[in-house]
Design a protein around this motif. Structure first.
Motif, short mmCIF file in Angstrom:
data_model
loop_
_atom_site.label_atom_id
_atom_site.label_comp_id
_atom_site.label_asym_id
_atom_site.label_seq_id
_atom_site.Cartn_x
_atom_site.Cartn_y
_atom_site.Cartn_z
N ASP A 1 15.38 1.45 -2.89
CA ASP A 1 16.30 0.96 -3.93
C ASP A 1 15.55 0.26 -5.06
N ILE A 2 14.58 -0.55 -4.71
CA ILE A 2 13.82 -1.29 -5.73
C ILE A 2 12.95 -0.35 -6.54
N ILE A 3 12.14 0.47 -5.88
CA ILE A 3 11.20 1.33 -6.60
C ILE A 3 11.94 2.39 -7.42
N SER A 4 13.08 2.88 -6.93
CA SER A 4 13.81 3.92 -7.67
C SER A 4 14.42 3.38 -8.97
N LYS A 5 14.45 2.09 -9.16
CA LYS A 5 14.89 1.52 -10.43
C LYS A 5 13.85 1.72 -11.52
N HIS B 1 -1.45 0.78 -2.37
CA HIS B 1 -0.50 0.72 -1.27
C HIS B 1 0.08 -0.69 -1.16
N GLY B 2 1.17 -0.81 -0.42
CA GLY B 2 1.74 -2.12 -0.18
C GLY B 2 3.21 -2.06 0.16
N ASP B 3 3.81 -3.25 0.18
CA ASP B 3 5.23 -3.38 0.45
C ASP B 3 5.97 -3.61 -0.87
N VAL B 4 7.23 -3.93 -0.79
CA VAL B 4 8.04 -4.10 -1.99
C VAL B 4 7.55 -5.28 -2.85
N ILE B 5 7.07 -6.31 -2.21
CA ILE B 5 6.54 -7.45 -2.96
C ILE B 5 5.31 -7.04 -3.75
N GLN B 6 4.41 -6.31 -3.10
CA GLN B 6 3.19 -5.85 -3.78
C GLN B 6 3.51 -4.89 -4.92
N PHE B 7 4.54 -4.06 -4.74
CA PHE B 7 4.94 -3.15 -5.81
C PHE B 7 5.35 -3.93 -7.05
N LEU B 8 6.16 -4.96 -6.88
CA LEU B 8 6.60 -5.77 -8.02
C LEU B 8 5.43 -6.49 -8.68
N ILE B 9 4.49 -6.95 -7.87
CA ILE B 9 3.29 -7.61 -8.41
C ILE B 9 2.49 -6.62 -9.26
N ASP B 10 2.29 -5.42 -8.73
CA ASP B 10 1.46 -4.42 -9.42
C ASP B 10 2.18 -3.76 -10.58
N TYR B 11 3.43 -3.37 -10.39
CA TYR B 11 4.14 -2.60 -11.40
C TYR B 11 4.75 -3.48 -12.48
N LYS B 12 5.42 -4.54 -12.09
CA LYS B 12 6.10 -5.42 -13.04
C LYS B 12 5.23 -6.58 -13.49
N LYS B 13 4.03 -6.69 -12.93
CA LYS B 13 3.09 -7.76 -13.27
C LYS B 13 3.68 -9.15 -12.99
N MET B 14 4.49 -9.22 -11.94
CA MET B 14 5.07 -10.50 -11.53
C MET B 14 4.07 -11.25 -10.66
N SER B 15 4.22 -12.55 -10.61
CA SER B 15 3.43 -13.32 -9.66
C SER B 15 4.04 -13.12 -8.28
N PHE B 16 3.32 -13.53 -7.26
CA PHE B 16 3.82 -13.42 -5.90
C PHE B 16 5.14 -14.19 -5.76
N LEU B 17 5.17 -15.43 -6.20
CA LEU B 17 6.38 -16.24 -6.09
C LEU B 17 7.54 -15.66 -6.89
N ASP B 18 7.27 -15.16 -8.09
CA ASP B 18 8.33 -14.55 -8.89
C ASP B 18 8.90 -13.30 -8.22
N SER B 19 8.05 -12.52 -7.58
CA SER B 19 8.54 -11.32 -6.90
C SER B 19 9.39 -11.69 -5.70
N VAL B 20 9.03 -12.72 -4.97
CA VAL B 20 9.83 -13.19 -3.85
C VAL B 20 11.18 -13.72 -4.34
N ARG B 21 11.16 -14.48 -5.41
CA ARG B 21 12.42 -14.98 -5.99
C ARG B 21 13.30 -13.83 -6.48
N PHE B 22 12.69 -12.83 -7.08
CA PHE B 22 13.42 -11.68 -7.58
C PHE B 22 14.16 -10.96 -6.45
N LEU B 23 13.47 -10.81 -5.31
CA LEU B 23 14.08 -10.12 -4.16
C LEU B 23 15.14 -10.99 -3.51
#
Length: 86
Positions: free
Chosen positions: A18-22, A64-86
């Motif tokens: 769901d997240i990556i398909s966005k 490779h990675g999980d959904v958190i790592q995808f947001l970090i790599d693709y959206k250039k979010m910080s780790f904490l921001d990606s956790v908050r986003f989810l």
């Protein structure tokens, strides 16, 4: 500091597809999803998402990675921001 058990439960609750398909187009192939890798240019899809194990992997660039790592790599979010986003 974020508790590892909290992160594990978050990753299990969030559907990685769901997240990556966005952000990228995915094709369902059996139990997995396939796409062109969003992290490098390619003509033939080599980016696979395993929904049951909640991870992604590119056979070309080896990202490779999980959904958190995808947001970090693709959206250039910080780790904490990606956790908050989810």
């Amino acid at each position: 500091m974020i508790n590892k058990s909290f992160l594990d439960s978050l990753i299990k609750k969030v559907d990685i597809v769901d997240i990556i398909s966005k952000y990228i187009f995915l094709n369902k192939i059996g139990n997995n999803y396939l796409s062109k890798c969003p992290f490098h240019f390619e003509k033939t899809p080599s980016f696979i998402i395993n929904n049951s194990k909640q991870y992604y992997y590119c056979f070309s660039c080896k990202v490779h990675g999980d959904v958190i790592q995808f947001l970090i790599d693709y959206k250039k979010m910080s780790f904490l921001d990606s956790v908050r986003f989810l």
